[in-house]
Design an enzyme around this catalytic site. Structure first.
Site, PDB file in Angstrom:
ATOM      1  N   SER A 281      -2.965   7.027   1.565  1.00 49.12           N
ATOM      2  CA  SER A 281      -3.400   5.598   2.286  1.00 49.12           C
ATOM      3  C   SER A 281      -2.693   5.131   3.593  1.00 49.12           C
ATOM      4  O   SER A 281      -1.458   5.007   3.413  1.00 49.12           O
ATOM      5  CB  SER A 281      -3.562   4.674   1.458  1.00 49.12           C
ATOM      6  OG  SER A 281      -4.071   4.874   0.079  1.00 49.12           O
TER       7      SER A 281
ATOM      8  N   HIS B  29      -9.158   6.037   3.825  1.00 49.33           N
ATOM      9  CA  HIS B  29      -9.282   7.454   3.601  1.00 49.33           C
ATOM     10  C   HIS B  29     -10.499   8.061   4.606  1.00 49.33           C
ATOM     11  O   HIS B  29     -11.499   7.542   3.950  1.00 49.33           O
ATOM     12  CB  HIS B  29      -9.237   8.007   2.158  1.00 49.33           C
ATOM     13  CG  HIS B  29      -8.100   7.737   1.430  1.00 49.33           C
ATOM     14  ND1 HIS B  29      -7.257   8.894   1.249  1.00 49.33           N
ATOM     15  CD2 HIS B  29      -7.726   6.639   0.768  1.00 49.33           C
ATOM     16  CE1 HIS B  29      -6.079   8.527   0.268  1.00 49.33           C
ATOM     17  NE2 HIS B  29      -6.471   7.034  -0.098  1.00 49.33           N
TER      18      HIS B  29
ATOM     19  N   HIS C 224      -9.253  10.947  -5.901  1.00 52.41           N
ATOM     20  CA  HIS C 224      -8.512  10.262  -7.140  1.00 52.41           C
ATOM     21  C   HIS C 224      -9.340  10.559  -8.273  1.00 52.41           C
ATOM     22  O   HIS C 224     -10.452  10.476  -8.269  1.00 52.41           O
ATOM     23  CB  HIS C 224      -8.063   8.989  -6.942  1.00 52.41           C
ATOM     24  CG  HIS C 224      -7.467   8.821  -5.433  1.00 52.41           C
ATOM     25  ND1 HIS C 224      -8.023   8.692  -4.519  1.00 52.41           N
ATOM     26  CD2 HIS C 224      -6.145   8.605  -5.137  1.00 52.41           C
ATOM     27  CE1 HIS C 224      -7.128   8.674  -3.123  1.00 52.41           C
ATOM     28  NE2 HIS C 224      -6.191   8.587  -3.884  1.00 52.41           N
TER      29      HIS C 224
ATOM     30  N   TYR D 193      -9.463   7.908 -10.378  1.00 50.85           N
ATOM     31  CA  TYR D 193     -10.185   6.533 -10.521  1.00 50.85           C
ATOM     32  C   TYR D 193     -11.476   6.454  -9.768  1.00 50.85           C
ATOM     33  O   TYR D 193     -12.222   5.492  -9.838  1.00 50.85           O
ATOM     34  CB  TYR D 193      -9.233   5.521 -10.008  1.00 50.85           C
ATOM     35  CG  TYR D 193      -8.781   5.464  -8.509  1.00 50.85           C
ATOM     36  CD1 TYR D 193      -9.664   4.946  -7.775  1.00 50.85           C
ATOM     37  CD2 TYR D 193      -7.561   5.833  -8.297  1.00 50.85           C
ATOM     38  CE1 TYR D 193      -9.221   5.113  -6.456  1.00 50.85           C
ATOM     39  CE2 TYR D 193      -7.046   5.628  -6.847  1.00 50.85           C
ATOM     40  CZ  TYR D 193      -8.113   5.627  -6.076  1.00 50.85           C
ATOM     41  OH  TYR D 193      -7.704   5.340  -4.698  1.00 50.85           O
ATOM     42  N   GLU D 194     -11.678   7.471  -8.842  1.00 51.00           N
ATOM     43  CA  GLU D 194     -12.941   7.332  -8.339  1.00 51.00           C
ATOM     44  C   GLU D 194     -14.081   8.100  -9.121  1.00 51.00           C
ATOM     45  O   GLU D 194     -15.133   8.237  -8.640  1.00 51.00           O
ATOM     46  CB  GLU D 194     -12.668   8.324  -6.999  1.00 51.00           C
ATOM     47  CG  GLU D 194     -11.956   7.515  -5.872  1.00 51.00           C
ATOM     48  CD  GLU D 194     -11.789   8.201  -4.714  1.00 51.00           C
ATOM     49  OE1 GLU D 194     -12.757   8.145  -3.842  1.00 51.00           O
ATOM     50  OE2 GLU D 194     -10.934   9.286  -4.498  1.00 51.00           O
TER      51      GLU D 194
ATOM     52  N   ALA E 244       1.027   6.450  -0.805  1.00 47.39           N
ATOM     53  CA  ALA E 244       1.516   5.225  -0.714  1.00 47.39           C
ATOM     54  C   ALA E 244       1.815   4.905  -2.210  1.00 47.39           C
ATOM     55  O   ALA E 244       1.016   5.211  -3.318  1.00 47.39           O
ATOM     56  CB  ALA E 244       0.325   4.284  -0.200  1.00 47.39           C
TER      57      ALA E 244
ATOM     58  N   MET F 280      -1.355   6.719  -7.908  1.00 47.17           N
ATOM     59  CA  MET F 280      -2.289   7.003  -8.450  1.00 47.17           C
ATOM     60  C   MET F 280      -2.937   8.371  -7.827  1.00 47.17           C
ATOM     61  O   MET F 280      -4.031   8.803  -8.027  1.00 47.17           O
ATOM     62  CB  MET F 280      -3.446   6.021  -8.108  1.00 47.17           C
ATOM     63  CG  MET F 280      -3.042   4.617  -8.611  1.00 47.17           C
ATOM     64  SD  MET F 280      -4.222   3.406  -8.195  1.00 47.17           S
ATOM     65  CE  MET F 280      -3.535   1.775  -8.443  1.00 47.17           C
ATOM     66  N   SER F 281      -2.094   9.149  -7.506  1.00 45.58           N
ATOM     67  CA  SER F 281      -2.502  10.594  -6.835  1.00 45.58           C
ATOM     68  C   SER F 281      -1.420  11.505  -7.007  1.00 45.58           C
ATOM     69  O   SER F 281      -0.418  11.452  -7.778  1.00 45.58           O
ATOM     70  CB  SER F 281      -2.553  10.313  -5.457  1.00 45.58           C
ATOM     71  OG  SER F 281      -1.730   9.993  -4.543  1.00 45.58           O
TER      72      SER F 281
ATOM     73  N   ASN G  34       4.933  -1.264  -1.577  1.00 46.67           N
ATOM     74  CA  ASN G  34       5.193  -2.654  -2.351  1.00 46.67           C
ATOM     75  C   ASN G  34       6.168  -2.150  -3.612  1.00 46.67           C
ATOM     76  O   ASN G  34       6.437  -1.058  -3.822  1.00 46.67           O
ATOM     77  CB  ASN G  34       3.922  -3.136  -2.844  1.00 46.67           C
ATOM     78  CG  ASN G  34       3.173  -1.870  -3.686  1.00 46.67           C
ATOM     79  OD1 ASN G  34       2.286  -1.196  -3.217  1.00 46.67           O
ATOM     80  ND2 ASN G  34       3.365  -2.050  -5.099  1.00 46.67           N
TER      81      ASN G  34
ATOM     82  N   HIS H 231      -4.409  -3.986  -1.797  1.00 50.56           N
ATOM     83  CA  HIS H 231      -4.808  -2.632  -1.158  1.00 50.56           C
ATOM     84  C   HIS H 231      -4.479  -2.995   0.201  1.00 50.56           C
ATOM     85  O   HIS H 231      -3.903  -2.087   0.948  1.00 50.56           O
ATOM     86  CB  HIS H 231      -6.190  -2.178  -1.533  1.00 50.56           C
ATOM     87  CG  HIS H 231      -6.272  -0.810  -0.939  1.00 50.56           C
ATOM     88  ND1 HIS H 231      -5.685   0.422  -1.136  1.00 50.56           N
ATOM     89  CD2 HIS H 231      -7.168  -0.451   0.006  1.00 50.56           C
ATOM     90  CE1 HIS H 231      -6.068   1.465  -0.593  1.00 50.56           C
ATOM     91  NE2 HIS H 231      -6.964   0.903   0.606  1.00 50.56           N
TER      92      HIS H 231
END
Ligand code: HPA
Length: 271
Positions: free
Chosen positions: A29, A60, A82, A84-85, A112, A210-211, A234, A246
């Site tokens: 990201s 993306h 990902h 989560y998608e 990120a 998350m990746s 963050n 995000h």
């Protein structure tokens, strides 16, 4: 069959390019800037590649960009997939095996991530020394195709030590401040709870995201040399003093992108 799908994607890409990319780089990201310093570019939207998954996340783009940095041919993925998608572990790692069939030798993964190590701050770049797969879902589950890699791949050095060494030399030469640490995969799409972050820290995490871990596992399985960098966008939940967004993640990644590009450029020409 998974192999046939991967081969279909690779065959199509091979027809569109005249040179084999030596290194593939997956852009996290806000970290897409590296394509701006590539020359002689061929941009192939994922939508044109047979069997290739399609990105759904803001920030993306969804293109495979093949071109040169210095004298090196690079394949950059603007957009990854990902859990989560809703993508399956095989879909997430499909592009890695496409790269293997194209003849790519190195895989660079960027992302990120939230900083779990209190010595980190937003904007820091962290060399990924190791990972923890908290998802416990492995992209290699299912029938193994020996043409893509062995049934039980070794994972004692998921990130190639010789590339880490080059990256450190390069950072020192360019005066780029870097951190090192363990990246822990959390499935998302919600950010972690503060209790989860405390637990992850106790278990050895320096950064959470998350990746990246599925692609790392697949890259090792496929015999590619893998190298990873996290951009700390963050501080993780409970350490951060503000709520996550995000937009803020993408903003900080964009700010760090210039530094990361300069570093990547030097790493790419030296590996
Ligand atoms: N947690 C998980 N993924 C992330 C974070 C985070 O704090 N920041 C960027 N990606």
């Amino acid at each position: 069959m998974f192999y046939d799908k991967v081969k279909k994607s690779a065959d199509y890409i091979r027809e569109r390019i005249s040179v084999v990319p030596e290194t593939a780089i997956i852009l996290g990201s806000g970290l897409g800037g590296i394509v701006d310093i590539m020359e002689d570019k061929v941009v192939i939207p994922y939508s044109e590649i047979p069997e290739f998954p399609q990105s759904t996340v803001a920030g993306h783009a969804g293109n495979l960009v093949i071109g040169k940095i210095g004298n090196k041919v690079i394949a950059a993925m603007q957009g990854r997939f990902h859990f989560y998608e809703g993508f399956s572990p095989k879909e997430i790692t499909h592009p890695v095996y496409v790269m293997k069939l194209l003849g790519t030798k190195n895989l660079i993964v960027t992302n990120a991530a939230g900083g779990a190590n209190r010595n980190f701050k937003p904007g820091d770049l962290m060399i990924i020394d190791n990972y923890i797969n908290f998802l416990a879902i492995n992209p290699l589950i299912g029938e193994n195709d020996e043409r893509l890699g062995p049934r039980f791949p070794d994972m004692s050095e998921p990130y190639a030590p010789e590339i880490v060494e080059k990256a450190i030399e390069s950072a020192e030469k360019l005066g780029i401040d870097y951190k090192r640490g363990v990246y822990a995969l959390f499935n998302g799409p919600c950010y972690e709870s503060a209790a989860e972050i405390r637990a992850f820290i106790a278990l050895g995490a320096d950064a959470v995201g998350m990746s990246t871990v599925p692609e790392t596992i697949a890259g090792n399985h496929a015999g590619l040399r893998v190298f990873g960098v996290s951009c700390i966008t963050n501080m993780a939940t409970g350490i951060a003093t503000v709520k996550h967004s995000h937009e803020e993640v993408v903003r900080i990644a964009n700010e760090a992108s210039e530094k990361l590009c300069a570093w990547m450029k030097d790493i790419l020409v030296n590996i």
